[in-house]
Design a protein around this motif. Sequence first.
Motif, PDB file in Angstrom:
ATOM      1  N   TYR A  64       0.837  -1.194   0.000  1.00  0.00           N
ATOM      2  CA  TYR A  64       0.000   0.000   0.000  1.00  0.00           C
ATOM      3  C   TYR A  64       0.871   1.243   0.000  1.00  0.00           C
ATOM      4  N   ALA A  65       0.626   2.098  -0.994  1.00  0.00           N
ATOM      5  CA  ALA A  65       1.369   3.357  -1.117  1.00  0.00           C
ATOM      6  C   ALA A  65       0.447   4.390  -1.751  1.00  0.00           C
ATOM      7  N   PRO A  66      -0.236   5.214  -0.940  1.00  0.00           N
ATOM      8  CA  PRO A  66      -1.091   6.266  -1.510  1.00  0.00           C
ATOM      9  C   PRO A  66      -0.267   7.285  -2.283  1.00  0.00           C
ATOM     10  N   GLU A  67      -0.918   8.131  -3.007  1.00  0.00           N
ATOM     11  CA  GLU A  67      -0.228   9.080  -3.889  1.00  0.00           C
ATOM     12  C   GLU A  67       0.772   9.956  -3.147  1.00  0.00           C
ATOM     13  N   TRP A  68       0.470  10.323  -1.910  1.00  0.00           N
ATOM     14  CA  TRP A  68       1.347  11.242  -1.183  1.00  0.00           C
ATOM     15  C   TRP A  68       2.527  10.524  -0.537  1.00  0.00           C
ATOM     16  N   TRP A  69       2.548   9.181  -0.600  1.00  0.00           N
ATOM     17  CA  TRP A  69       3.612   8.396   0.023  1.00  0.00           C
ATOM     18  C   TRP A  69       4.721   8.169  -0.992  1.00  0.00           C
ATOM     19  N   LYS A  71       7.717   6.625  -0.596  1.00  0.00           N
ATOM     20  CA  LYS A  71       8.658   5.576  -0.217  1.00  0.00           C
ATOM     21  C   LYS A  71       8.145   4.245  -0.745  1.00  0.00           C
ATOM     22  N   ALA A  72       8.860   3.172  -0.431  1.00  0.00           N
ATOM     23  CA  ALA A  72       8.421   1.844  -0.866  1.00  0.00           C
ATOM     24  C   ALA A  72       7.059   1.527  -0.255  1.00  0.00           C
ATOM     25  N   PRO A  73       6.215   0.796  -0.969  1.00  0.00           N
ATOM     26  CA  PRO A  73       4.909   0.423  -0.416  1.00  0.00           C
ATOM     27  C   PRO A  73       5.043  -0.332   0.896  1.00  0.00           C
ATOM     28  N   LEU A  74       4.139  -0.064   1.814  1.00  0.00           N
ATOM     29  CA  LEU A  74       4.119  -0.757   3.098  1.00  0.00           C
ATOM     30  C   LEU A  74       3.374  -2.077   2.945  1.00  0.00           C
ATOM     31  N   ILE A  75       3.789  -3.087   3.716  1.00  0.00           N
ATOM     32  CA  ILE A  75       3.144  -4.390   3.623  1.00  0.00           C
ATOM     33  C   ILE A  75       2.472  -4.798   4.928  1.00  0.00           C
ATOM     34  N   ASN A  76       2.800  -4.129   6.023  1.00  0.00           N
ATOM     35  CA  ASN A  76       2.217  -4.436   7.336  1.00  0.00           C
ATOM     36  C   ASN A  76       1.732  -3.160   7.998  1.00  0.00           C
ATOM     37  N   ALA A  77       0.759  -3.314   8.895  1.00  0.00           N
ATOM     38  CA  ALA A  77       0.291  -2.206   9.735  1.00  0.00           C
ATOM     39  C   ALA A  77       0.195  -2.706  11.164  1.00  0.00           C
ATOM     40  N   ARG A  78       0.711  -1.936  12.106  1.00  0.00           N
ATOM     41  CA  ARG A  78       0.693  -2.341  13.518  1.00  0.00           C
ATOM     42  C   ARG A  78      -0.708  -2.158  14.100  1.00  0.00           C
ATOM     43  N   VAL A  79      -1.211  -3.200  14.744  1.00  0.00           N
ATOM     44  CA  VAL A  79      -2.541  -3.135  15.321  1.00  0.00           C
ATOM     45  C   VAL A  79      -2.613  -2.073  16.408  1.00  0.00           C
ATOM     46  N   GLU A  80      -1.496  -1.785  17.064  1.00  0.00           N
ATOM     47  CA  GLU A  80      -1.497  -0.812  18.158  1.00  0.00           C
ATOM     48  C   GLU A  80      -1.769   0.614  17.669  1.00  0.00           C
ATOM     49  N   THR A  81      -1.470   0.912  16.412  1.00  0.00           N
ATOM     50  CA  THR A  81      -1.570   2.298  15.931  1.00  0.00           C
ATOM     51  C   THR A  81      -2.398   2.467  14.655  1.00  0.00           C
ATOM     52  N   ALA A  82      -2.716   1.390  13.963  1.00  0.00           N
ATOM     53  CA  ALA A  82      -3.322   1.508  12.633  1.00  0.00           C
ATOM     54  C   ALA A  82      -4.646   2.261  12.635  1.00  0.00           C
ATOM     55  N   SER A  83      -5.479   2.036  13.644  1.00  0.00           N
ATOM     56  CA  SER A  83      -6.813   2.636  13.628  1.00  0.00           C
ATOM     57  C   SER A  83      -6.797   4.146  13.780  1.00  0.00           C
ATOM     58  N   GLN A  84      -5.656   4.715  14.211  1.00  0.00           N
ATOM     59  CA  GLN A  84      -5.583   6.162  14.425  1.00  0.00           C
ATOM     60  C   GLN A  84      -4.549   6.857  13.541  1.00  0.00           C
ATOM     61  N   SER A  85      -3.801   6.110  12.760  1.00  0.00           N
ATOM     62  CA  SER A  85      -2.730   6.720  11.977  1.00  0.00           C
ATOM     63  C   SER A  85      -3.264   7.383  10.709  1.00  0.00           C
ATOM     64  N   PHE A 137     -11.662  -2.656  -3.751  1.00  0.00           N
ATOM     65  CA  PHE A 137     -10.459  -3.412  -4.056  1.00  0.00           C
ATOM     66  C   PHE A 137     -10.323  -3.574  -5.563  1.00  0.00           C
ATOM     67  N   ASP A 138      -9.189  -3.163  -6.072  1.00  0.00           N
ATOM     68  CA  ASP A 138      -8.972  -3.078  -7.512  1.00  0.00           C
ATOM     69  C   ASP A 138      -7.844  -4.018  -7.914  1.00  0.00           C
ATOM     70  N   ALA A 139      -8.190  -5.017  -8.699  1.00  0.00           N
ATOM     71  CA  ALA A 139      -7.186  -5.990  -9.142  1.00  0.00           C
ATOM     72  C   ALA A 139      -6.143  -5.356 -10.051  1.00  0.00           C
ATOM     73  N   ASN A 140      -6.454  -4.185 -10.613  1.00  0.00           N
ATOM     74  CA  ASN A 140      -5.524  -3.550 -11.546  1.00  0.00           C
ATOM     75  C   ASN A 140      -4.595  -2.538 -10.880  1.00  0.00           C
ATOM     76  N   SER A 141      -4.853  -2.205  -9.613  1.00  0.00           N
ATOM     77  CA  SER A 141      -4.013  -1.227  -8.927  1.00  0.00           C
ATOM     78  C   SER A 141      -2.653  -1.821  -8.600  1.00  0.00           C
ATOM     79  N   GLU A 142      -1.603  -1.069  -8.864  1.00  0.00           N
ATOM     80  CA  GLU A 142      -0.248  -1.528  -8.573  1.00  0.00           C
ATOM     81  C   GLU A 142       0.285  -0.956  -7.263  1.00  0.00           C
ATOM     82  N   ALA A 143      -0.418   0.020  -6.683  1.00  0.00           N
ATOM     83  CA  ALA A 143       0.124   0.719  -5.519  1.00  0.00           C
ATOM     84  C   ALA A 143      -0.796   0.681  -4.300  1.00  0.00           C
ATOM     85  N   GLU A 144      -2.092   0.820  -4.517  1.00  0.00           N
ATOM     86  CA  GLU A 144      -3.015   0.917  -3.389  1.00  0.00           C
ATOM     87  C   GLU A 144      -3.757  -0.406  -3.206  1.00  0.00           C
TER      88      GLU A 144
END
Length: 228
Positions: A64-69, A71-85, A137-144
């Motif tokens: 996952y890498a939104p347009e404003w990101w 850096k390299a796409p992220l593959i994990n999200a921490r449960v402790e912070t994801a809901s508020q980040s 969810f988009d099967a054609n998206s390469e980033a998001e």
Amino acid sequence: MCGRFAQTRSREEYLAPFTENFERDIPWDPEPLAHYNVAPRSRVLLLSMDENDTLHLEPVVWGYAPEWWHKAPLINARVETASQSRMFKPLWQNGRAIVFADGWYEWQRVGDKKQPYFIYREDKAPLCFAAIGKTPFDANSEAEGFVIVTAAADAGLVDIHDRRPLVLTPEAALAWLHPDTSAKRADELAHEGALPADAFAWHPVTRAVGNVKNQGPELVEPVDKPHS
């Protein structure tokens, strides 16, 4: 963290606990997936539920890498912070999904080398990784695409790695998917519905799993001594 996993059974085996009470917009397919070395940036079958309580299973890129990101796409999200980040809050609210797996790989340093381990449910049942992603969810998206939610490892699992995928029971996974589940309730499910460390077993496997080109059942078989 979770950087590699195995998704080898048929989609029908994975879906069995989910389709008894919910409609599916998923073609019947009894053939094994046979993905023994799933790596980031590959397309992974992702289970989601729409507003009509219908289940969908779609190939979505792991990353996952939104347009404003920038850096390299992220593959994990921490449960402790994801809901508020800033990065993950919208996905937590509206993009919850499940990744099916048989187990995941972690590497432990042994001397000057790293030994891979395969971690799985002790009863050999399929795993339900909590995931969040950009909807629709988009099967054609390469980033998001999507990321796998991780939690702190505990008990014996911490000896292998300090993070692990958030693995939900099938009942908690269904509630996690449901569009009526609030973000707050999803946060509760992430703690109440997670499998404990003593539900898992693990064993060392061949270092061949380190090469994403390698596939096959030998990757998940236990080895007595590390070998390449």
